[in-house]
Design a protein around this motif. Structure first.
Motif, PDB file in Angstrom:
ATOM      1  N   THR A 177      51.046  -6.610 -40.527  1.00 44.17           N
ATOM      2  CA  THR A 177      49.600  -6.407 -40.362  1.00 44.17           C
ATOM      3  C   THR A 177      49.081  -7.538 -39.543  1.00 44.17           C
ATOM      4  O   THR A 177      48.135  -7.635 -38.491  1.00 44.17           O
ATOM      5  N   ALA A 178      49.564  -8.838 -39.812  1.00 44.15           N
ATOM      6  CA  ALA A 178      49.145 -10.194 -39.041  1.00 44.15           C
ATOM      7  C   ALA A 178      49.438  -9.968 -37.498  1.00 44.15           C
ATOM      8  O   ALA A 178      48.575 -10.184 -36.700  1.00 44.15           O
ATOM      9  N   LEU A 179      50.833  -9.314 -37.339  1.00 45.01           N
ATOM     10  CA  LEU A 179      51.261  -9.472 -36.136  1.00 45.01           C
ATOM     11  C   LEU A 179      50.240  -8.342 -35.079  1.00 45.01           C
ATOM     12  O   LEU A 179      50.037  -8.451 -33.849  1.00 45.01           O
ATOM     13  N   GLN A 180      50.036  -7.513 -35.835  1.00 50.54           N
ATOM     14  CA  GLN A 180      49.218  -6.195 -35.249  1.00 50.54           C
ATOM     15  C   GLN A 180      47.902  -6.770 -34.802  1.00 50.54           C
ATOM     16  O   GLN A 180      47.455  -6.526 -33.792  1.00 50.54           O
ATOM     17  N   ILE A 181      47.397  -7.416 -35.732  1.00 54.78           N
ATOM     18  CA  ILE A 181      45.822  -8.118 -35.414  1.00 54.78           C
ATOM     19  C   ILE A 181      46.048  -9.128 -34.438  1.00 54.78           C
ATOM     20  O   ILE A 181      45.143  -9.145 -33.413  1.00 54.78           O
ATOM     21  N   VAL A 182      47.041  -9.936 -34.365  1.00 57.13           N
ATOM     22  CA  VAL A 182      47.135 -10.769 -33.316  1.00 57.13           C
ATOM     23  C   VAL A 182      47.502 -10.260 -31.821  1.00 57.13           C
ATOM     24  O   VAL A 182      46.584 -10.495 -31.017  1.00 57.13           O
ATOM     25  N   GLU A 183      48.138  -9.222 -31.909  1.00 58.40           N
ATOM     26  CA  GLU A 183      48.252  -8.366 -30.566  1.00 58.40           C
ATOM     27  C   GLU A 183      46.938  -7.593 -30.164  1.00 58.40           C
ATOM     28  O   GLU A 183      46.721  -7.901 -28.982  1.00 58.40           O
ATOM     29  N   HIS A 184      46.303  -7.341 -31.448  1.00 58.36           N
ATOM     30  CA  HIS A 184      44.949  -6.765 -30.836  1.00 58.36           C
ATOM     31  C   HIS A 184      43.957  -7.817 -30.271  1.00 58.36           C
ATOM     32  O   HIS A 184      43.201  -7.619 -29.433  1.00 58.36           O
ATOM     33  N   LEU A 185      43.927  -9.013 -30.622  1.00 54.48           N
ATOM     34  CA  LEU A 185      43.123 -10.121 -30.171  1.00 54.48           C
ATOM     35  C   LEU A 185      43.717 -10.608 -28.800  1.00 54.48           C
ATOM     36  O   LEU A 185      42.885 -10.543 -27.942  1.00 54.48           O
ATOM     37  N   GLN A 186      44.930 -10.580 -28.557  1.00 51.40           N
ATOM     38  CA  GLN A 186      45.525 -10.680 -27.225  1.00 51.40           C
ATOM     39  C   GLN A 186      45.171  -9.721 -26.300  1.00 51.40           C
ATOM     40  O   GLN A 186      44.900  -9.791 -25.133  1.00 51.40           O
ATOM     41  N   ASP A 187      44.806  -8.470 -26.709  1.00 51.50           N
ATOM     42  CA  ASP A 187      44.892  -7.483 -25.676  1.00 51.50           C
ATOM     43  C   ASP A 187      43.096  -6.688 -25.763  1.00 51.50           C
ATOM     44  O   ASP A 187      43.261  -5.484 -25.566  1.00 51.50           O
ATOM     45  N   VAL A 188      42.403  -7.553 -26.327  1.00 51.76           N
ATOM     46  CA  VAL A 188      41.036  -7.234 -26.005  1.00 51.76           C
ATOM     47  C   VAL A 188      40.509  -6.283 -24.903  1.00 51.76           C
ATOM     48  O   VAL A 188      39.941  -5.209 -25.023  1.00 51.76           O
ATOM     49  N   THR A 189      40.797  -7.140 -23.931  1.00 50.53           N
ATOM     50  CA  THR A 189      40.506  -6.313 -22.532  1.00 50.53           C
ATOM     51  C   THR A 189      41.197  -5.071 -22.286  1.00 50.53           C
ATOM     52  O   THR A 189      40.683  -4.102 -21.613  1.00 50.53           O
ATOM     53  N   GLU A 190      42.577  -5.032 -22.571  1.00 48.65           N
ATOM     54  CA  GLU A 190      43.324  -3.872 -22.226  1.00 48.65           C
ATOM     55  C   GLU A 190      42.930  -2.918 -23.051  1.00 48.65           C
ATOM     56  O   GLU A 190      42.935  -1.651 -22.659  1.00 48.65           O
ATOM     57  N   ASP A 191      42.761  -3.074 -24.356  1.00 45.94           N
ATOM     58  CA  ASP A 191      42.393  -2.003 -25.036  1.00 45.94           C
ATOM     59  C   ASP A 191      40.850  -1.458 -24.693  1.00 45.94           C
ATOM     60  O   ASP A 191      40.783  -0.090 -24.878  1.00 45.94           O
ATOM     61  N   LEU A 192      40.284  -2.391 -24.358  1.00 42.32           N
ATOM     62  CA  LEU A 192      38.846  -1.676 -23.905  1.00 42.32           C
ATOM     63  C   LEU A 192      39.117  -0.849 -22.742  1.00 42.32           C
ATOM     64  O   LEU A 192      38.023   0.219 -22.529  1.00 42.32           O
ATOM     65  N   GLY A 193      39.792  -0.967 -21.985  1.00 42.94           N
ATOM     66  CA  GLY A 193      40.279  -0.131 -20.874  1.00 42.94           C
ATOM     67  C   GLY A 193      40.586   1.237 -21.140  1.00 42.94           C
ATOM     68  O   GLY A 193      40.185   2.097 -20.519  1.00 42.94           O
TER      69      GLY A 193
END
Length: 301
Positions: A177-193
């Protein structure tokens, strides 16, 4: 000659999917593991990578994967239809012969280790949820998503290595879960796209962050404070799960230390960027990663 050409054509999409392992944040099947573990982990990776590519619309052009799953040309861009077809083919892993080469590669792994459908179905469910849910109101909502999108991977690693116990599963879930949250933080811009936001809405409100703030080229003070808050949550989960490393031995211990260290190094990279993740994903330096591996093996927080 025609038979060789047909096999090559079928295997090409699977090879393209597996080749993405080199670009992952964390080593998928590092060289120091026993060959049998490496092969089995790569088979699981192939499944997880393909289901993510379906959910994200990142399949190789040409529709080869859709054809392998029996999806007609009219539905090659229908992510839900592709996920449904993939789930149908997954069921054949357990009772007959699947169509997709990555699932045929997975079948002997499932049989060898007595793996159940649940973790694989969880990963499919997470990608199906991505097509239907694009915002998360609370942190608990996000944790429930991670239960589907991340935790099954750690459980499969423990099952393949023959080390699963209830306590180890609990610790593994915290790390994943921690690794998933970290990935989400790294990819805020990509996910928003992709019109997805994995920052809990209640936290955005708390830090006075609007969605438009996430579209800026660089983060303002409120966004940085929000990212710092979520990064600290991820750090806490990593610390909670770290005893998993000390509960195993040998090369598996080094593998799990690498997962924890990768998460910690990524959190450090986010902090070093001043929690400004909007220009692009902050990536940890290799030296920092090695230091974190050593610290994790020594049991340091």
């Amino acid at each position: 000659m025609k038979a060789v050409s047909r096999v090559t054509s079928e295997e090409a999409p699977a090879r393209a999917t597996l080749d993405k392992a080199a670009d992952e944040n964390f080593p998928v099947a590092p060289f120091f593991l026993p060959r049998a573990w490496r092969d089995d982990l790569m088979a699981v990776y192939g499944f997880a990578r393909l289901v993510d590519d379906i959910g994200d619309g990142d399949l190789a052009p040409g529709g080869a994967d859709a054809r392998l799953l029996g999806v007609g040309a009219e539905a090659t861009d229908d992510k839900l239809a592709l996920l449904d077809a993939f789930e149908t083919d997954l069921q054949k892993v357990f009772d007959s012969t699947p169509r997709h080469p990555l699932l045929r590669r997975l079948q002997p792994v499932v049989r060898r280790h007595g793996l159940t459908p649940e973790p694989f179905l969880g990963l499919i469910a997470a990608n199906r949820q991505d097509q239907l849910v694009s915002r998360y109101e609370t942190y608990d909502d996000l944790l429930a998503y991670c239960e589907l999108s991340a935790n099954p991977v750690g459980r499969l690693v423990l099952a393949i290595t023959g080390t699963a116990t209830p306590e180890r599963i609990r610790l593994s879930d915290a790390i994943c879960t921690a690794l998933q949250i970290v990935e989400h933080l790294q990819d805020v811009t990509e996910d928003l796209g992709r019109d997805r936001i994995y920052l809990p809405a209640e936290d955005m409100k708390r830090f006075h962050v609007q969605e438009e703030d996430l579209r800026a080229p660089t983060a303002g003070a409120s966004v940085r404070a929000l990212v710092a808050y979520e990064a600290e949550r991820a750090r806490g989960l990593l610390n909670e799960g770290t005893p998993l490393v000390g509960s195993v031995h040998g090369r598996l211990k080094l593998l799990l230390a690498g997962f924890v260290a990768g998460g910690r190094a990524a959190v450090h990279a986010i902090a070093a960027a001043g929690y400004d993740v909007l220009p692009g994903p902050p990536r940890p330096a290799k030296l920092r990663l090695l230091r974190e591996v050593g610290a994790t093996l020594r049991g340091e927080g």
